[in-house]
Write an enzyme that holds these catalytic residues in place. Structure first.
Site, PDB file in Angstrom:
ATOM      1  N   CYS A 113     -12.764  41.377 -32.028  1.00 20.60           N
ATOM      2  CA  CYS A 113     -12.212  40.034 -31.157  1.00 20.60           C
ATOM      3  C   CYS A 113     -13.331  38.884 -31.635  1.00 20.60           C
ATOM      4  O   CYS A 113     -12.691  37.952 -31.784  1.00 20.60           O
ATOM      5  CB  CYS A 113     -12.158  39.886 -29.804  1.00 20.60           C
ATOM      6  N   HIS A 250     -11.671  32.615 -27.979  1.00 19.14           N
ATOM      7  CA  HIS A 250     -10.559  33.546 -28.328  1.00 19.14           C
ATOM      8  C   HIS A 250      -9.755  33.881 -27.239  1.00 19.14           C
ATOM      9  O   HIS A 250     -10.058  33.484 -26.004  1.00 19.14           O
ATOM     10  CB  HIS A 250     -11.737  34.942 -28.165  1.00 19.14           C
ATOM     11  N   ASN A 280      -3.118  38.657 -27.230  1.00 14.76           N
ATOM     12  CA  ASN A 280      -4.647  38.804 -27.654  1.00 14.76           C
ATOM     13  C   ASN A 280      -4.530  39.202 -29.079  1.00 14.76           C
ATOM     14  O   ASN A 280      -3.857  40.514 -29.101  1.00 14.76           O
ATOM     15  CB  ASN A 280      -5.523  39.840 -26.860  1.00 14.76           C
TER      16      ASN A 280
END
Ligand code: ACO
Length: 323
Positions: A113, A250, A280
């Site tokens: 990520c 993020h 996500n």
């Protein structure tokens, strides 16, 4: 001093939108549960045969068009992904070929990520040192392919997509008023592997594996790690929660984002949130969110933008730049 400035933003989302309600028809979950815990309403899912390199190429083409540049103007591609088309070659070289670029270098980088922040920091070093003139920095993922669709604790959280920026070197005055990347801070701590990982790979199981996560444990660490690297970015540049224009985190979970912004004193109206419609998307989430806010006119030339991410490893990092 030489700095790297961002001259183009682009992104691409697969056409297929998968809503929470649709998911609730397949597994034991509900729109209410997912929204309350994560802020996610829907995510996009790659079509059959649509690979990470295809998604990355579309995002790269959009960023080049936005910059008014041709593929031949690019001499470096750094691509962050945890879901490559194949174990090798790198997705970046597939993108390079798709764009018709035959000079310079292209490589992938794995920081899950945090991948886009790591890729931006890496490409910046090449551009600032003069090793490359212009770089495409890409985050692209097909996380739908590594999800266990029977595991409701993880499969509701992720989506597919890609985002890209073009950076180029220029001679700057060397002050915090400069355009471009003003600071980057990268961190990792491999002791946290078991909290977020994929249970397969070429040299362990010879399979691709599925994503496994201890959600609560990740949540517990996320806010502290995120705020640490943001405090570092503020200390290095003299900017603060009050003087930045935009915070583009993020997009893992709205609660993590809100808690981090609150802890740092960043006003809610400065936070760019796309997790609701994207889920996500790992390394793709920041460039997707950046492109969204550039194209809808929120982020404009001269604005100071703070990005941060935290993910598997653990890895985490921040970057602060003026558009
Ligand atoms: N639908 C309905 N119920 C569910 C679901 C679901 N999709 N998933 C779990 N539950 C149930 C659990 O089984 C549990 O039931 P029980 O109490 O009967 O045992 C209950 O909901 C609570 O489960 P928890 O895991 O404790 O729920 P929590 O409040 O911690 O929320 C979540 C889970 C959303 C994953 C949260 O921990 C979180 O956001 N963690 C951060 C993880 C993250 O965002 N990771 C992204 C990757 S890392 C990164 O990008 C930073």
């Amino acid at each position: 001093m030489r700095r790297a400035r961002i001259v183009g933003f682009g992104s691409y989302l697969p056409a297929r939108r998968l809503s929470n309600d649709e998911l609730a028809g397949r597994i034991d979950t509900s729109d209410e549960w997912i929204r309350q815990r994560t802020g996610i309403r829907a995510r996009h899912i790659a079509a059959e045969g649509e690979t990470t390199s295809m998604i990355a190429t579309r995002a790269a083409e959009a960023a080049l068009a936005h910059a008014g540049l041709k593929p031949a103007d690019i001499d470096l591609i750094v691509l962050a992904t945890a879901t490559p088309d194949y174990t090798f070659p790198a997705v970046a070289t597939q993108v390079q070929a798709n764009l018709g670029i035959t000079h310079g270098a292209a490589f992938d980088l794995a920081a899950v990520c945090s991948g886009f922040v790591f890729a931006l920091a890496t490409a910046e070093k090449f551009v600032v040192s003069g090793s490359a003139r212009r770089a495409l920095v890409i985050g692209a993922e097909t996380f739908s392919r590594i999800l266990d669709w029977e595991d409701r604790t993880t499969c509701v959280l992720f989506g597919d997509g890609g985002g890209a920026v073009v950076i180029e070197g220029y001679e700057a005055a060397g002050t915090r008023a400069d355009q471009g990347i003003l600071t980057t801070h990268l961190r990792s701590d491999g002791r946290h592997r078991e909290k977020l990982y994929v249970d397969g790979g070429p040299s362990s199981t010879m399979t691709t594996g599925h994503l496994r996560m201890e959600g609560r444990e990740v949540f517990k660490h996320a806010v502290g790690m995120i705020t640490d690297v943001i405090v570092d970015a503020f200390a290095a540049t003299g900017y603060s929660a009050e003087t930045i224009d935009w915070f583009v985190p993020h997009q893992a979970n709205q609660r993590i984002i809100t808690a981090s912004a609150e802890k740092l004193g960043i006003a809610p109206e400065k936070v760019v949130l796309t997790v609701g419609e994207h889920g996500n998307t790992s390394a793709a989430s920041i460039p997707l969110a950046l492109d969204t806010a550039v194209k809808d006119g929120r982020i404009r030339p001269g604005h100071v933008v703070l990005i941060e991410a935290m993910g598997g490893g653990f890895t985490w990092g921040s970057a602060l730049f003026r558009v």
